[in-house]
Scaffold this active site. Structure first.
Site, mmCIF file in Angstrom:
data_model
loop_
_atom_site.group_PDB
_atom_site.id
_atom_site.type_symbol
_atom_site.label_atom_id
_atom_site.label_comp_id
_atom_site.label_asym_id
_atom_site.label_seq_id
_atom_site.Cartn_x
_atom_site.Cartn_y
_atom_site.Cartn_z
ATOM 1 N N TYR A 1 20.845 43.683 16.788
ATOM 2 C CA TYR A 1 20.159 42.387 16.754
ATOM 3 C C TYR A 1 19.433 42.177 18.075
ATOM 4 O O TYR A 1 20.019 42.337 19.152
ATOM 5 C CB TYR A 1 21.180 41.271 16.533
ATOM 6 C CG TYR A 1 20.607 39.874 16.538
ATOM 7 C CD1 TYR A 1 19.791 39.427 15.508
ATOM 8 C CD2 TYR A 1 20.896 38.990 17.574
ATOM 9 C CE1 TYR A 1 19.272 38.134 15.502
ATOM 10 C CE2 TYR A 1 20.394 37.703 17.583
ATOM 11 C CZ TYR A 1 19.584 37.281 16.536
ATOM 12 O OH TYR A 1 19.085 36.007 16.543
ATOM 13 N N ASP B 1 17.920 46.907 25.228
ATOM 14 C CA ASP B 1 18.241 45.489 25.093
ATOM 15 C C ASP B 1 19.628 45.285 25.701
ATOM 16 O O ASP B 1 20.649 45.530 25.061
ATOM 17 C CB ASP B 1 18.221 45.084 23.615
ATOM 18 C CG ASP B 1 18.534 43.608 23.414
ATOM 19 O OD1 ASP B 1 18.982 42.952 24.380
ATOM 20 O OD2 ASP B 1 18.341 43.112 22.288
ATOM 21 N N LYS C 1 22.057 36.115 29.001
ATOM 22 C CA LYS C 1 23.478 35.805 29.087
ATOM 23 C C LYS C 1 24.011 35.769 30.523
ATOM 24 O O LYS C 1 23.904 34.757 31.202
ATOM 25 C CB LYS C 1 24.271 36.757 28.195
ATOM 26 C CG LYS C 1 23.911 36.609 26.713
ATOM 27 C CD LYS C 1 24.828 37.372 25.806
ATOM 28 C CE LYS C 1 24.407 37.275 24.349
ATOM 29 N NZ LYS C 1 24.522 35.966 23.745
#
Length: 420
Positions: free
Chosen positions: A144, A239, A267
């Site tokens: 994702y 990613d 994050k």
């Protein structure tokens, strides 16, 4: 445990917010029941609106590597609040955070701050296409990369939980240039490159998948991927929104010894506040506006509060490298409690208990997990005060705030839950 207040809040929320939540996985659709509405956090623990206390292994889905309300981050936010919350103009701390990222991640020679991981991956893809002059992108099933239209193809995570192969509202044409290949399968990858030789702009990958559950790369897989992309003049995008600064100070690329062309971050680099970043080689990042022809902009990019929290986080991690050894040891101790019928995948402080007795190496093997059994396990753990991701297809996270007592208590709960 009592849940009446959370139940009341959910009923109210469902009247004015789709599903009663602002991100789908929070709705507990995969496990059933009412999601606890969180009132506050402290260290490794969270407390809900009914006063229930939980040991938290979600950690805001990864950013809270130091736990809730770490004093260094709170102090940095206090200083930032005294100055202002947003300017839409450059600040000195933006330069300092960019410098800290470049110093920690050698593959990043220049970096652009944005406001979310989705924005970072969307921008990195655009830059890759602009730099190479090619259109096609390869991603991997179960990985994702945010809710970018062209990347919502076999995207795992919430889509896997909800049983949706794609998302409505995404035109087919947006996905026609995206190829979704099996994770950890080099033969299929080589075949795609032989077919599309000089038409693939970039390969984007979670170096450790976290959105079909935690799935590590097989030995040598990332190294082979790097060699293939270099051979065909294709950019490799890591990613690291989830893995960056979590698996090592320099992220998964430090842990596995790989140097991608572009990296996306989020994050941890926000210390719990909304932030993202994309960066890489200077010649590639030199294509980004205002110095290049690839346009990207954001009013709240480099927001002073997010930058202050992120800079405090990175400075603390740099000053305390022992945190990573502690995370390894405590997460490993937690994983040792799983018994038969459960496969445990772990890399660093990321882990998933898959309810299958077969190895989980890709999206297809992850999907063979017994999700009904996971749902029962989840609720037994929740009633014992252990807050896990409410989906079989999400990674759990251990933080530096988790004490040895937290780990012992959680291990005992795992034994009881699996026995039940």
């Amino acid at each position: 445990m009592k849940h009446s207040r959370s139940e009341e809040l959910l009923r109210r929320a469902q009247q004015i917010i789709p599903g009663g939540v602002n991100s789908p996985v929070r709705a507990f659709r995969a496990v059933g029941g009412t999601p606890p509405f969180i009132a506050r956090g402290e260290g490794s623990h969270i407390f809900d609106a009914d006063g229930n206390e939980y040991i938290d292994y979600v950690g805001s889905w990864g950013p809270l590597l130091l736990g809730h309300r770490h004093p260094d981050i709170l102090a940095a936010l206090d200083r930032a609040l005294a100055i202002g919350t947003s300017f839409g103009a450059p600040t000195e701390q933006e330069v300092e955070l960019a410098g800290a990222i470049c110093e920690a991640v050698p593959s990043i020679e220049m970096v652009r701050l944005v406001s979310s991981g989705t924005e970072a991956t969307m921008s990195a893809i655009r830059v890759a296409r602009g730099f190479t002059g090619r259109d096609r992108i390869i991603k991997f099933e179960g990985c994702y990369h945010g809710h970018v239209d062209s990347l919502l193809v076999k995207a795992g995570s919430g889509l896997a939980t909800l049983g949706l192969p794609d998302s409505k509202g995404v035109p087919q044409a947006f996905c026609d240039t995206t190829m979704a290949l099996p994770f950890n399968d080099l033969d299929v990858l080589e075949g795609a490159f032989r077919t599309y030789t000089d038409r693939i702009a970039a390969v984007i990958i979670e170096p450790v998948a976290g959105n079909m559950g935690c799935v590590p790369p097989l030995p040598g897989y990332l190294q082979a991927l790097r060699a293939i992309t270099e051979r065909y003049g294709t950019l490799l995008i890591f990613d690291e929104v989830m893995t960056g600064f979590r698996l090592a100070f320099g992220g998964a690329q430090e842990r596995f010894g790989i140097r991608p062309d572009l990296t996306t971050l989020g994050k941890v680099i926000g210390g719990g506040l909304p932030v993202g970043a994309f960066g890489g080689r200077k010649d590639i990042m030199g294509k980004v506006a205002p110095v290049g022809p690839v346009y990207q902009a954001g009013t709240l990019s480099g927001n002073p509060l997010a930058v202050a929290a992120g800079l405090a986080m990175l400075r603390y991690l740099k000053a305390h490298p022992e945190i990573y050894r502690q995370l390894e040891e405590r997460t490993a101790a937690l994983c040792a409690e799983a018994g038969g019928g459960v496969t445990v995948n772990r890399v660093g402080s990321m882990l998933t208990l898959f309810f299958t007795d077969c190895p989980v190496t890709d999206y297809e093997s992850a999907k063979r997990s017994d999700t009904a059994r996971f749902a029962r396990f989840f609720h037994v753990m929740l009633e014992r005060g252990i807050y896990l991701p409410p989906s079989q297809f999400e990674a759990a996270f251990v933080s530096a705030a988790h004490s040895e007592e937290d780990i012992r208590r959680t291990a005992a709960a795992i034994r009881d839950a699996l026995a039940a």
